[in-house]
Design a protein around this motif. Sequence first.
Motif, PDB file in Angstrom:
ATOM      1  N   TYR A   1       0.956  -0.986  -0.395  1.00  0.00           N
ATOM      2  CA  TYR A   1       0.050  -0.107  -0.019  1.00  0.00           C
ATOM      3  C   TYR A   1       1.211   1.037  -0.025  1.00  0.00           C
ATOM      4  N   PHE A   2       0.099   2.324  -0.390  1.00  0.00           N
ATOM      5  CA  PHE A   2       1.123   3.615  -0.451  1.00  0.00           C
ATOM      6  C   PHE A   2       0.656   4.468   0.307  1.00  0.00           C
ATOM      7  N   VAL A   3       1.123   4.952   1.262  1.00  0.00           N
ATOM      8  CA  VAL A   3       0.169   6.225   2.181  1.00  0.00           C
ATOM      9  C   VAL A   3       0.653   7.730   1.293  1.00  0.00           C
ATOM     10  N   TYR A   4      -0.753   8.105   1.411  1.00  0.00           N
ATOM     11  CA  TYR A   4      -0.069  10.046   0.705  1.00  0.00           C
ATOM     12  C   TYR A   4      -1.006  10.847   1.711  1.00  0.00           C
ATOM     13  N   PHE A   5       0.104  11.919   1.625  1.00  0.00           N
ATOM     14  CA  PHE A   5      -0.577  13.096   2.391  1.00  0.00           C
ATOM     15  C   PHE A   5      -0.377  14.212   1.617  1.00  0.00           C
ATOM     16  N   HIS A   6      -1.863  14.845   1.668  1.00  0.00           N
ATOM     17  CA  HIS A   6      -2.108  15.676   0.976  1.00  0.00           C
ATOM     18  C   HIS A   6      -1.874  15.749  -0.924  1.00  0.00           C
ATOM     19  N   ASP A   7      -1.740  14.489  -0.799  1.00  0.00           N
ATOM     20  CA  ASP A   7      -2.002  13.659  -2.466  1.00  0.00           C
ATOM     21  C   ASP A   7      -0.399  13.411  -3.064  1.00  0.00           C
ATOM     22  N   GLU A   8       0.159  13.739  -2.115  1.00  0.00           N
ATOM     23  CA  GLU A   8       1.495  14.023  -1.752  1.00  0.00           C
ATOM     24  C   GLU A   8       2.438  11.925  -1.431  1.00  0.00           C
ATOM     25  N   LEU A   9       2.778  11.272  -2.885  1.00  0.00           N
ATOM     26  CA  LEU A   9       3.287  10.157  -1.875  1.00  0.00           C
ATOM     27  C   LEU A   9       4.361   9.972  -0.455  1.00  0.00           C
ATOM     28  N   ALA A  10       3.725   9.065   0.366  1.00  0.00           N
ATOM     29  CA  ALA A  10       4.518   9.571   1.476  1.00  0.00           C
ATOM     30  C   ALA A  10       5.422   8.638   2.543  1.00  0.00           C
ATOM     31  N   GLY A  11       4.559   7.205   1.410  1.00  0.00           N
ATOM     32  CA  GLY A  11       5.530   6.171   2.115  1.00  0.00           C
ATOM     33  C   GLY A  11       4.590   5.049   1.533  1.00  0.00           C
ATOM     34  N   LEU A  12       4.683   3.733   2.591  1.00  0.00           N
ATOM     35  CA  LEU A  12       4.592   2.127   2.394  1.00  0.00           C
ATOM     36  C   LEU A  12       4.451   1.419   3.437  1.00  0.00           C
ATOM     37  N   LEU A  13       3.752   0.843   3.048  1.00  0.00           N
ATOM     38  CA  LEU A  13       3.041  -0.413   4.174  1.00  0.00           C
ATOM     39  C   LEU A  13       3.199  -1.868   3.137  1.00  0.00           C
ATOM     40  N   LYS A  14       4.237  -3.021   3.423  1.00  0.00           N
ATOM     41  CA  LYS A  14       3.835  -4.447   2.746  1.00  0.00           C
ATOM     42  C   LYS A  14       3.903  -4.899   3.819  1.00  0.00           C
ATOM     43  N   VAL A  15       2.613  -6.275   3.878  1.00  0.00           N
ATOM     44  CA  VAL A  15       2.036  -6.878   4.463  1.00  0.00           C
ATOM     45  C   VAL A  15       1.963  -8.289   4.270  1.00  0.00           C
ATOM     46  N   ASN A  16       2.092  -9.367   4.728  1.00  0.00           N
ATOM     47  CA  ASN A  16       2.850 -10.618   4.090  1.00  0.00           C
ATOM     48  C   ASN A  16       2.030 -12.013   4.886  1.00  0.00           C
ATOM     49  N   MET A  17       1.161 -12.389   4.912  1.00  0.00           N
ATOM     50  CA  MET A  17       0.102 -13.645   5.413  1.00  0.00           C
ATOM     51  C   MET A  17       0.441 -15.144   4.855  1.00  0.00           C
ATOM     52  N   ASN A  18       0.155 -16.286   5.515  1.00  0.00           N
ATOM     53  CA  ASN A  18       0.135 -17.347   5.065  1.00  0.00           C
ATOM     54  C   ASN A  18       1.943 -17.478   4.896  1.00  0.00           C
ATOM     55  N   ASP A  19       2.356 -18.012   3.657  1.00  0.00           N
ATOM     56  CA  ASP A  19       3.475 -18.687   3.719  1.00  0.00           C
ATOM     57  C   ASP A  19       4.292 -17.205   2.776  1.00  0.00           C
ATOM     58  N   ALA A  20       3.573 -16.432   2.348  1.00  0.00           N
ATOM     59  CA  ALA A  20       4.555 -14.898   2.495  1.00  0.00           C
ATOM     60  C   ALA A  20       5.259 -15.040   3.703  1.00  0.00           C
ATOM     61  N   GLN A  21       5.014 -15.286   5.175  1.00  0.00           N
ATOM     62  CA  GLN A  21       5.788 -14.180   5.951  1.00  0.00           C
ATOM     63  C   GLN A  21       7.528 -14.609   5.600  1.00  0.00           C
ATOM     64  N   THR A  22       8.376 -13.769   6.864  1.00  0.00           N
ATOM     65  CA  THR A  22       9.443 -14.190   6.626  1.00  0.00           C
ATOM     66  C   THR A  22       9.566 -14.894   7.871  1.00  0.00           C
ATOM     67  N   GLU A  23       8.964 -15.167   8.443  1.00  0.00           N
ATOM     68  CA  GLU A  23       9.262 -16.615   9.595  1.00  0.00           C
ATOM     69  C   GLU A  23       7.899 -17.283   9.552  1.00  0.00           C
TER      70      GLU A  23
END
Length: 174
Positions: free
Chosen positions: A62-84
């Motif tokens: 996911y991208f997060v926007y602050f006043h329509d400017e790209l401000a950051g990102l989020l990555k989530v993993n579930m099931n077999d995509a988890q790094t542990e």
Amino acid sequence: MTVSITKCSREDLPRLREISIETFTDTFKDQNSPENLKAYLEKAFNAEQLEKELAHSSSEFYFVYFHDELAGLLKVNMNDAQTEPMGNESLEIERIYIRNPFQRKGLGQYLIHKAMEIAKIHNKTRVWLGVWERNENAIYFYKKIGFVQTGAHSFYMGDEEQTDFIMTKTLSEI
């Protein structure tokens, strides 16, 4: 304050790569050798790797926007995509990256809430993440919102082995 969060798609790959490299570099360049940082960036954020992660059915960006400017990102993993191997009842927050000009505006909190929403939609009971043991600001932030250290694992920055604390939060019933 106008904040919006949008799910990333394949078309977002160039911007995803750019913001990943920018935010990771800004956060960790002063504590790591240029060689190890370069090696990590080339491995973790090359276009093929990010495309593979975007295509995985148990990962979401996911991208997060602050006043329509790209401000950051989020990555989530579930099931077999988890790094542990944390089990199917867990959701991993693999990345919360906020660009420097947008730090300290509450955007990390927005992304944490988004991750919790995703976890609840997918009937997960725990959310976990890894945070570098020397990233005191992040550790403080996660503790403040209810995460507790439940373990540790190795993280490789190039050829240097570092320790990430595993922090977990149990989701309460609604």
